[in-house]
Design an enzyme around this catalytic site. Structure first.
Site, mmCIF file in Angstrom:
data_model
loop_
_atom_site.group_PDB
_atom_site.id
_atom_site.type_symbol
_atom_site.label_atom_id
_atom_site.label_comp_id
_atom_site.label_asym_id
_atom_site.label_seq_id
_atom_site.Cartn_x
_atom_site.Cartn_y
_atom_site.Cartn_z
ATOM 1 N N SER A 10 -11.558 -1.658 3.065
ATOM 2 C CA SER A 10 -10.235 -1.313 3.614
ATOM 3 C C SER A 10 -10.348 -0.064 4.472
ATOM 4 C CB SER A 10 -9.242 -1.058 2.485
ATOM 5 O OG SER A 10 -8.108 -0.403 3.029
ATOM 6 N N HIS A 35 -10.849 -5.222 6.092
ATOM 7 C CA HIS A 35 -9.491 -5.290 5.523
ATOM 8 C C HIS A 35 -8.609 -4.242 6.197
ATOM 9 C CE1 HIS A 35 -6.687 -6.375 2.240
ATOM 10 N NE2 HIS A 35 -6.355 -5.084 2.208
ATOM 11 N N ASP A 37 -4.863 -2.635 6.248
ATOM 12 C CA ASP A 37 -3.623 -2.469 5.479
ATOM 13 C C ASP A 37 -2.490 -2.023 6.387
ATOM 14 O OD1 ASP A 37 -4.282 -3.071 2.702
ATOM 15 O OD2 ASP A 37 -5.676 -1.387 2.856
ATOM 16 N N MET A 39 1.346 -1.080 6.553
ATOM 17 C CA MET A 39 2.452 -0.648 5.678
ATOM 18 C C MET A 39 3.591 -0.117 6.545
ATOM 19 S SD MET A 39 0.299 1.415 2.785
ATOM 20 C CE MET A 39 -1.239 0.755 2.107
ATOM 21 N N HIS A 68 -3.661 -7.397 5.824
ATOM 22 C CA HIS A 68 -2.770 -7.399 4.668
ATOM 23 C C HIS A 68 -1.451 -6.751 5.081
ATOM 24 C CE1 HIS A 68 -2.141 -5.648 0.316
ATOM 25 N NE2 HIS A 68 -1.215 -6.522 0.651
ATOM 26 N N MET A 70 2.045 -5.410 4.428
ATOM 27 C CA MET A 70 2.982 -4.896 3.422
ATOM 28 C C MET A 70 4.230 -4.459 4.191
ATOM 29 S SD MET A 70 0.091 -2.944 1.184
ATOM 30 C CE MET A 70 -1.079 -3.031 2.555
ATOM 31 N N MET A 139 -3.279 -8.117 -6.272
ATOM 32 C CA MET A 139 -3.179 -6.659 -6.192
ATOM 33 C C MET A 139 -3.422 -6.082 -7.582
ATOM 34 S SD MET A 139 -2.466 -5.964 -3.024
ATOM 35 C CE MET A 139 -2.392 -4.212 -3.340
ATOM 36 N N ASP A 177 -7.607 -6.565 -4.751
ATOM 37 C CA ASP A 177 -7.353 -5.384 -3.924
ATOM 38 C C ASP A 177 -6.748 -4.249 -4.750
ATOM 39 O OD1 ASP A 177 -6.796 -3.646 -1.842
ATOM 40 O OD2 ASP A 177 -5.267 -4.910 -0.898
HETATM 41 C C1 DX5 Z 1 -3.218 -0.646 -1.347
HETATM 42 C C2 DX5 Z 1 -4.047 -1.343 -0.290
HETATM 43 C C3 DX5 Z 1 -5.485 -1.374 -0.588
HETATM 44 C C4 DX5 Z 1 -6.138 -0.022 -0.651
HETATM 45 C C5 DX5 Z 1 -7.334 -0.096 -1.550
HETATM 46 O O1 DX5 Z 1 -1.888 -0.808 -1.030
HETATM 47 O O2 DX5 Z 1 -3.612 -2.680 -0.143
HETATM 48 O O3 DX5 Z 1 -6.178 -2.224 0.316
HETATM 49 O O4 DX5 Z 1 -6.542 0.451 0.593
HETATM 50 O O5 DX5 Z 1 -7.835 1.191 -1.720
HETATM 51 P P1 DX5 Z 1 -8.731 1.563 -2.977
HETATM 52 O O6 DX5 Z 1 -9.918 0.667 -2.951
HETATM 53 O O7 DX5 Z 1 -9.077 2.998 -2.735
HETATM 54 O O8 DX5 Z 1 -7.887 1.355 -4.204
HETATM 55 ZN ZN ZN Z 2 -4.823 -4.169 1.068
#
Ligand code: DX5
Ligand code: ZN
Length: 220
Positions: A10, A35, A37, A39, A68, A70, A139, A177
């Site tokens: 990620s 990956h 993320d 948000m 991903h 969110m 998750m 994840d």
């Molecule tokens: C959390 C994200 C993850 C996050 C994982 O909302 O979806 O992808 O970056 O980070 P680590 O591996 O540090 O928990």
């Molecule tokens: Zn993620």
């Protein structure tokens, strides 16, 4: 013995000031997917990047971009992420009123479709859409931030999903994840995971450590 998992680092844990170089470095260190993320500060309490940044880093790696989302509502933004360079687009069933339609829309854009399950969301929510999914993202933390601790109860969800996928003869991949490190990675793979996302555990120590970090996550 379970086979080595695919690793999807990620970039949330990468150095955002040098994002292109970071994507290239983690690719060259052996990442299977990248990956990303996304948000929105609304569906989750954090704000990251959108299609413009994905487009900008796209040329730094040929590996599949595992995006991903969110964000809520999600449907109106799917085309922008597809055009920006996503290969797999994963959304949360809670991010809109008609998740089956979301999955159809992702597929209609020619992309692989994923469903992300929050820790409190049971896998049974996917019963009637599982055969249209390329990926289920379990998750193992509440979405929003990197660096949180793995929630052990999610191992049972991974096991249940893997059993269902195998029993129904599906090719849907199960990805995990949140809080994945070499120890929790082993537990996820034993529970049936095919792919693992790792932020902090993949990027810790800087570029000279990335290869060893990824190998450790694979159990090598
Ligand atoms: C959390 C994200 C993850 C996050 C994982 O909302 O979806 O992808 O970056 O980070 P680590 O591996 O540090 O928990
Ligand atoms: Zn993620």
């Amino acid at each position: 013995m379970a086979s080595a998992p695919l690793i999807s680092p990620s970039i949330l844990s990468a150095d955002f000031a040098r994002l292109g170089e970071e994507v290239r470095a983690i690719d060259e260190a052996g990442a299977d997917w990248i990956h990303v993320d996304v948000m929105d500060g609304h569906f989750v309490p954090n704000l990251t990047i959108g299609p413009g940044v994905i487009r900008a880093i796209r040329s730094w790696s040929d590996k599949p971009f595992d995006v991903h989302l969110m964000i809520s509502p999600v449907d109106a933004s799917l085309a922008a992420y597809a055009e920006a360079g996503a290969d797999m687009i994963t959304a949360h069933p809670e991010a809109g009123p008609h998740f089956h339609r979301t999955v159809q829309a992702i597929r209609a854009l020619g992309k692989k479709a994923g469903a992300a399950l929050n820790p409190s969301t049971p896998e049974t929510v996917l019963d009637y859409v599982l055969d249209a999914l390329d990926l289920v993202l379990v998750m193992s933390v509440n979405p929003g931030f990197g660096g949180q601790s793995f929630i052990d109860s999610q191992l049972r969800k991974i096991e249940a999903l893997r059993k269902t996928v195998d029993a129904r003869g599906l090719t849907t991949l199960i990805e995990v994840d949140g809080g994945v490190n070499p120890d929790t990675a082993r537990a996820c793979v034993n529970a049936g995971a095919h792919a693992l996302v790792a932020g902090s555990a993949a990027f810790k120590g800087g570029p000279e450590r990335y290869r060893a970090n990824i190998a450790a996550l694979r159990g090598q």
